[in-house]
Motif scaffolding. Structure first.
Motif, PDB file in Angstrom:
ATOM      1  N   ILE A   1      24.034  76.355 115.931  1.00  0.00           N
ATOM      2  CA  ILE A   1      25.195  76.039 116.759  1.00  0.00           C
ATOM      3  C   ILE A   1      25.888  77.282 117.330  1.00  0.00           C
ATOM      4  N   TYR A   2      26.211  78.242 116.463  1.00  0.00           N
ATOM      5  CA  TYR A   2      26.980  79.389 116.945  1.00  0.00           C
ATOM      6  C   TYR A   2      26.209  80.225 117.978  1.00  0.00           C
ATOM      7  N   PRO A   3      24.927  80.555 117.729  1.00  0.00           N
ATOM      8  CA  PRO A   3      24.184  81.278 118.764  1.00  0.00           C
ATOM      9  C   PRO A   3      24.049  80.493 120.069  1.00  0.00           C
ATOM     10  N   ILE A   4      23.839  79.191 119.981  1.00  0.00           N
ATOM     11  CA  ILE A   4      23.732  78.385 121.201  1.00  0.00           C
ATOM     12  C   ILE A   4      24.995  78.537 122.051  1.00  0.00           C
ATOM     13  N   ILE A   5      26.155  78.423 121.405  1.00  0.00           N
ATOM     14  CA  ILE A   5      27.429  78.525 122.130  1.00  0.00           C
ATOM     15  C   ILE A   5      27.665  79.951 122.607  1.00  0.00           C
ATOM     16  N   GLY A   6      27.425  80.929 121.731  1.00  0.00           N
ATOM     17  CA  GLY A   6      27.675  82.326 122.076  1.00  0.00           C
ATOM     18  C   GLY A   6      26.797  82.834 123.203  1.00  0.00           C
ATOM     19  N   VAL A   7      25.541  82.400 123.230  1.00  0.00           N
ATOM     20  CA  VAL A   7      24.635  82.801 124.307  1.00  0.00           C
ATOM     21  C   VAL A   7      25.055  82.143 125.621  1.00  0.00           C
ATOM     22  N   ALA A   8      25.375  80.845 125.569  1.00  0.00           N
ATOM     23  CA  ALA A   8      25.748  80.121 126.790  1.00  0.00           C
ATOM     24  C   ALA A   8      27.057  80.627 127.384  1.00  0.00           C
ATOM     25  N   GLU A   9      28.029  80.898 126.539  1.00  0.00           N
ATOM     26  CA  GLU A   9      29.351  81.275 127.023  1.00  0.00           C
ATOM     27  C   GLU A   9      29.470  82.762 127.379  1.00  0.00           C
ATOM     28  N   TYR A  10      28.813  83.621 126.602  1.00  0.00           N
ATOM     29  CA  TYR A  10      29.046  85.055 126.765  1.00  0.00           C
ATOM     30  C   TYR A  10      27.781  85.909 126.875  1.00  0.00           C
ATOM     31  N   GLY A  11      26.609  85.308 126.692  1.00  0.00           N
ATOM     32  CA  GLY A  11      25.368  86.068 126.804  1.00  0.00           C
ATOM     33  C   GLY A  11      25.118  87.035 125.663  1.00  0.00           C
ATOM     34  N   TRP A  12      25.804  86.833 124.513  1.00  0.00           N
ATOM     35  CA  TRP A  12      25.649  87.735 123.380  1.00  0.00           C
ATOM     36  C   TRP A  12      24.254  87.618 122.760  1.00  0.00           C
ATOM     37  N   GLU A  13      23.939  88.607 121.943  1.00  0.00           N
ATOM     38  CA  GLU A  13      22.678  88.611 121.190  1.00  0.00           C
ATOM     39  C   GLU A  13      23.001  88.328 119.716  1.00  0.00           C
ATOM     40  N   PHE A  14      22.197  87.492 119.075  1.00  0.00           N
ATOM     41  CA  PHE A  14      22.478  87.066 117.699  1.00  0.00           C
ATOM     42  C   PHE A  14      21.336  87.379 116.743  1.00  0.00           C
ATOM     43  N   VAL A  15      21.727  87.745 115.525  1.00  0.00           N
ATOM     44  CA  VAL A  15      20.829  87.709 114.372  1.00  0.00           C
ATOM     45  C   VAL A  15      21.408  86.665 113.433  1.00  0.00           C
ATOM     46  N   GLY A  16      20.593  85.721 112.990  1.00  0.00           N
ATOM     47  CA  GLY A  16      21.058  84.679 112.079  1.00  0.00           C
ATOM     48  C   GLY A  16      20.353  84.768 110.746  1.00  0.00           C
ATOM     49  N   SER A  17      21.109  84.751 109.651  1.00  0.00           N
ATOM     50  CA  SER A  17      20.503  84.750 108.314  1.00  0.00           C
ATOM     51  C   SER A  17      20.483  83.334 107.772  1.00  0.00           C
ATOM     52  N   GLU A  18      19.517  83.064 106.905  1.00  0.00           N
ATOM     53  CA  GLU A  18      19.416  81.723 106.313  1.00  0.00           C
ATOM     54  C   GLU A  18      18.613  81.797 105.026  1.00  0.00           C
ATOM     55  N   VAL A  19      19.051  81.032 104.011  1.00  0.00           N
ATOM     56  CA  VAL A  19      18.374  80.984 102.712  1.00  0.00           C
ATOM     57  C   VAL A  19      17.256  79.946 102.716  1.00  0.00           C
ATOM     58  N   ASP A  20      17.529  78.785 103.298  1.00  0.00           N
ATOM     59  CA  ASP A  20      16.622  77.638 103.206  1.00  0.00           C
ATOM     60  C   ASP A  20      15.449  77.770 104.180  1.00  0.00           C
ATOM     61  N   VAL A  21      14.220  77.695 103.639  1.00  0.00           N
ATOM     62  CA  VAL A  21      13.007  77.890 104.450  1.00  0.00           C
ATOM     63  C   VAL A  21      12.845  76.781 105.488  1.00  0.00           C
TER      64      VAL A  21
END
Length: 302
Positions: free
Chosen positions: A123-143
């Motif tokens: 959710i957050y990268p989708i919104i951040g990319v659409a609104e501001y064109g930012w670049e994201f790294v996302g961490s996650e525990v669950d495979v």
């Protein structure tokens, strides 16, 4: 220590959802949603938010209509969050970064954001990319969540070069093993697990469904879904953010702002006290209110 005492009773001024949803437009992009659209007491279109399938279809339609997504599929078991509140977090973070940028919101791929716990929904990268064109790294525990999130990124061309997903292999760590040795982020965002146990999740779900006017018999079905690691951890929100603050000290030269949502207002003072003891240079508390939902962004920098 700055604290925005005035609670925002409306969504952020740049939030696309200030005036509710245009269901006529949303049904055009996801026709299956039409079967779940009903009228509220004032005669406006809505859905039954107690139905998980309806919530997923609504979110899918919003993401496709408002945030440039062409593909968004995920298991029913994963967290399906309300999008307006997530968008508010992104917009307030943009304002925070603007203060260090001459009052102008920084945009484009030169802005790097770390999303702690990207989840299956991205959710957050989708919104951040659409609104501001930012670049994201996302961490996650669950495979499994990583696989689902990666599938969403891979099937949306505008996300492929903007979003990187990394597995956090240790449940004890938050930033360690995710931030590279010479890596630098403009901001770290986090929506931590709120509950302290599975039993607490079910109790809250029962209460929420009853507030929606639903009779609950036996084990309740979560209208917002969510895997265990998305919803709860030992010690709950306070313990998670405490560990995050301690770890942030070790990466203080690799990020400008560290931020997190804080759902329980009772956790705010002890976390602020911990930050003071940690000798951070600045602390901010940004209060947000979306309908009946009240939350806070806790932000700090070294």
């Amino acid at each position: 220590m700055k604290d925005a005492k005035k609670v925002q009773k409306k969504l952020h001024e740049r939030n696309k959802h200030q005036n509710g949803y245009d269901f006529n437009q949303l049904k055009l992009v996801v026709p299956e949603l039409e079967a779940f659209v009903i009228k509220n007491p004032s005669g406006r279109d809505t859905i039954d938010f107690a139905l998980p399938e309806a919530v997923v279809l609504l979110n899918k339609a919003i993401l496709m209509h408002d945030y440039k997504i062409t593909f968004w599929e995920m298991p029913k078991t994963n967290l399906c969050p309300p999008i307006p509140g997530r968008a508010d977090y992104i917009h307030y973070i943009a304002d925070l970064m603007a203060e260090d940028n001459g009052g102008k919101v920084p945009t484009g791929g030169g802005v790097k954001v770390l999303d702690l716990g990207i989840g299956a929904n991205v959710i957050y990268p989708i919104i951040g990319v659409a609104e501001y064109g930012w670049e994201f790294v996302g961490s996650e525990v669950d495979v499994v969540s990583i696989q689902t999130a990666s599938h969403i990124v891979d099937n949306n061309p505008h996300l492929k070069n903007k979003v990187t997903i990394r597995q956090q292999k240790s449940k004890r760590n938050i930033l360690k093993n995710i931030i590279g040795e010479k890596e630098y982020f403009d901001v770290v965002i986090c929506n931590p697990p709120f509950f302290s146990s599975r039993a607490e999740v079910l109790a809250k779900t029962t209460q929420k469904l009853r507030n929606l006017g639903k009779e609950v018999i036996g084990k309740p079905v979560q209208n917002f879904s969510g895997q265990n690691n998305e919803l709860w951890c030992e010690g709950g929100e306070k313990a998670f953010i405490t560990n995050y603050i301690y770890e942030s000290k070790h990466f203080k030269r690799q990020a400008v702002w560290f931020t997190t949502l804080v759902s329980n207002k009772d956790n705010l003072k002890p976390l602020q006290a911990l930050l003071k003891r940690s000798e951070v240079a600045e602390v901010r508390v940004i209060h947000m209110e979306q309908g009946n939902k009240i939350s806070r962004i806790l932000a700090w920098k070294y």
